[in-house]
Design a protein around this motif. Structure first.
Motif, PDB file in Angstrom:
ATOM      1  N   ASN A   9       0.823  -1.199   0.000  1.00  8.95           N
ATOM      2  CA  ASN A   9       0.000   0.000   0.000  1.00  8.95           C
ATOM      3  C   ASN A   9       0.861   1.255   0.000  1.00  8.95           C
ATOM      4  O   ASN A   9       0.546   2.221  -0.678  1.00  8.95           O
ATOM      5  CB  ASN A   9      -0.926   0.011   1.220  1.00  8.95           C
ATOM      6  CG  ASN A   9      -1.965  -1.088   1.157  1.00  8.95           C
ATOM      7  OD1 ASN A   9      -2.243  -1.631   0.097  1.00  8.95           O
ATOM      8  ND2 ASN A   9      -2.515  -1.423   2.292  1.00  8.95           N
ATOM      9  N   THR A  10       1.942   1.256   0.758  1.00  8.80           N
ATOM     10  CA  THR A  10       2.835   2.403   0.803  1.00  8.80           C
ATOM     11  C   THR A  10       3.452   2.651  -0.563  1.00  8.80           C
ATOM     12  O   THR A  10       3.521   3.785  -1.027  1.00  8.80           O
ATOM     13  CB  THR A  10       3.940   2.181   1.861  1.00  8.80           C
ATOM     14  OG1 THR A  10       3.317   2.011   3.124  1.00  8.80           O
ATOM     15  CG2 THR A  10       4.881   3.354   1.916  1.00  8.80           C
ATOM     16  N   SER A  39      -7.617   8.794  -5.307  1.00  8.23           N
ATOM     17  CA  SER A  39      -7.240   7.836  -6.348  1.00  8.23           C
ATOM     18  C   SER A  39      -6.860   6.492  -5.740  1.00  8.23           C
ATOM     19  O   SER A  39      -7.220   5.435  -6.267  1.00  8.23           O
ATOM     20  CB  SER A  39      -6.063   8.371  -7.170  1.00  8.23           C
ATOM     21  OG  SER A  39      -6.422   9.537  -7.851  1.00  8.23           O
ATOM     22  N   TYR A  40      -6.146   6.533  -4.643  1.00  7.06           N
ATOM     23  CA  TYR A  40      -5.713   5.319  -3.963  1.00  7.06           C
ATOM     24  C   TYR A  40      -6.918   4.488  -3.528  1.00  7.06           C
ATOM     25  O   TYR A  40      -6.992   3.286  -3.781  1.00  7.06           O
ATOM     26  CB  TYR A  40      -4.841   5.699  -2.776  1.00  7.06           C
ATOM     27  CG  TYR A  40      -4.455   4.545  -1.886  1.00  7.06           C
ATOM     28  CD1 TYR A  40      -3.520   3.617  -2.311  1.00  7.06           C
ATOM     29  CD2 TYR A  40      -5.005   4.407  -0.624  1.00  7.06           C
ATOM     30  CE1 TYR A  40      -3.146   2.552  -1.494  1.00  7.06           C
ATOM     31  CE2 TYR A  40      -4.639   3.363   0.192  1.00  7.06           C
ATOM     32  CZ  TYR A  40      -3.719   2.439  -0.241  1.00  7.06           C
ATOM     33  OH  TYR A  40      -3.367   1.405   0.570  1.00  7.06           O
ATOM     34  N   PHE A  41      -7.891   5.144  -2.902  1.00  6.51           N
ATOM     35  CA  PHE A  41      -9.075   4.425  -2.440  1.00  6.51           C
ATOM     36  C   PHE A  41      -9.905   3.890  -3.605  1.00  6.51           C
ATOM     37  O   PHE A  41     -10.485   2.815  -3.522  1.00  6.51           O
ATOM     38  CB  PHE A  41      -9.923   5.306  -1.520  1.00  6.51           C
ATOM     39  CG  PHE A  41      -9.292   5.546  -0.179  1.00  6.51           C
ATOM     40  CD1 PHE A  41      -8.751   4.509   0.565  1.00  6.51           C
ATOM     41  CD2 PHE A  41      -9.218   6.829   0.338  1.00  6.51           C
ATOM     42  CE1 PHE A  41      -8.162   4.738   1.807  1.00  6.51           C
ATOM     43  CE2 PHE A  41      -8.634   7.061   1.576  1.00  6.51           C
ATOM     44  CZ  PHE A  41      -8.109   6.013   2.319  1.00  6.51           C
ATOM     45  N   GLN A  47     -11.229  -3.304  -1.433  1.00  3.46           N
ATOM     46  CA  GLN A  47     -10.323  -4.240  -0.758  1.00  3.46           C
ATOM     47  C   GLN A  47      -9.984  -3.686   0.620  1.00  3.46           C
ATOM     48  O   GLN A  47      -9.848  -2.474   0.794  1.00  3.46           O
ATOM     49  CB  GLN A  47      -9.036  -4.420  -1.562  1.00  3.46           C
ATOM     50  CG  GLN A  47      -9.217  -5.090  -2.889  1.00  3.46           C
ATOM     51  CD  GLN A  47      -7.895  -5.167  -3.649  1.00  3.46           C
ATOM     52  OE1 GLN A  47      -6.835  -4.844  -3.124  1.00  3.46           O
ATOM     53  NE2 GLN A  47      -7.964  -5.590  -4.905  1.00  3.46           N
ATOM     54  N   PRO A  48      -9.823  -4.577   1.601  1.00  4.60           N
ATOM     55  CA  PRO A  48      -9.511  -4.086   2.951  1.00  4.60           C
ATOM     56  C   PRO A  48      -8.110  -3.493   3.024  1.00  4.60           C
ATOM     57  O   PRO A  48      -7.190  -3.946   2.351  1.00  4.60           O
ATOM     58  CB  PRO A  48      -9.606  -5.349   3.822  1.00  4.60           C
ATOM     59  CG  PRO A  48      -9.417  -6.481   2.872  1.00  4.60           C
ATOM     60  CD  PRO A  48      -9.935  -6.020   1.537  1.00  4.60           C
TER      61      PRO A  48
END
Length: 100
Positions: A9-10, A39-41, A47-48
């Motif tokens: 994620n990072t 954008s990331y979300f 997805q968790p």
């Protein structure tokens, strides 16, 4: 805390921030972070994900400390004053991000 998930994620968040910043250099940092997280979300598509706060802090703090240390020519006293941090706290953070 799931370290493996956060590392991926990072990396993804870093890519979004770099892409967003390169495309819109006149945006404020706040706007860039907002756009990057949006954008990331969207890409997560439900997805968790966990520890977003820590992930974002790490992504912002590391380049902040790098830039400040470069600006102050690695003078920790000046850097701590510039950041408004205790010098001990600064040293702890520099170690945390492998900058010391």
């Amino acid at each position: 805390m799931n370290q493996g998930t956060n590392r991926v994620n990072t990396k993804e968040l870093t890519q979004y921030i770099e892409t967003t910043t390169a495309e819109t250099p006149s945006q404020t940092l706040r706007d860039s972070v907002h756009q990057s997280l949006t954008s990331y979300f969207k890409q997560l598509d439900g997805q968790p994900v966990t520890d977003v706060y820590e992930m974002v802090l790490a992504e912002v703090e590391a380049p902040l400390f790098e830039s400040v240390m470069h600006y102050t020519k690695d003078n920790q006293t000046r850097a701590s004053e510039l950041l408004g941090l205790n010098r001990g706290t600064l040293r702890k953070k520099l170690k945390q991000y492998g900058l010391l």
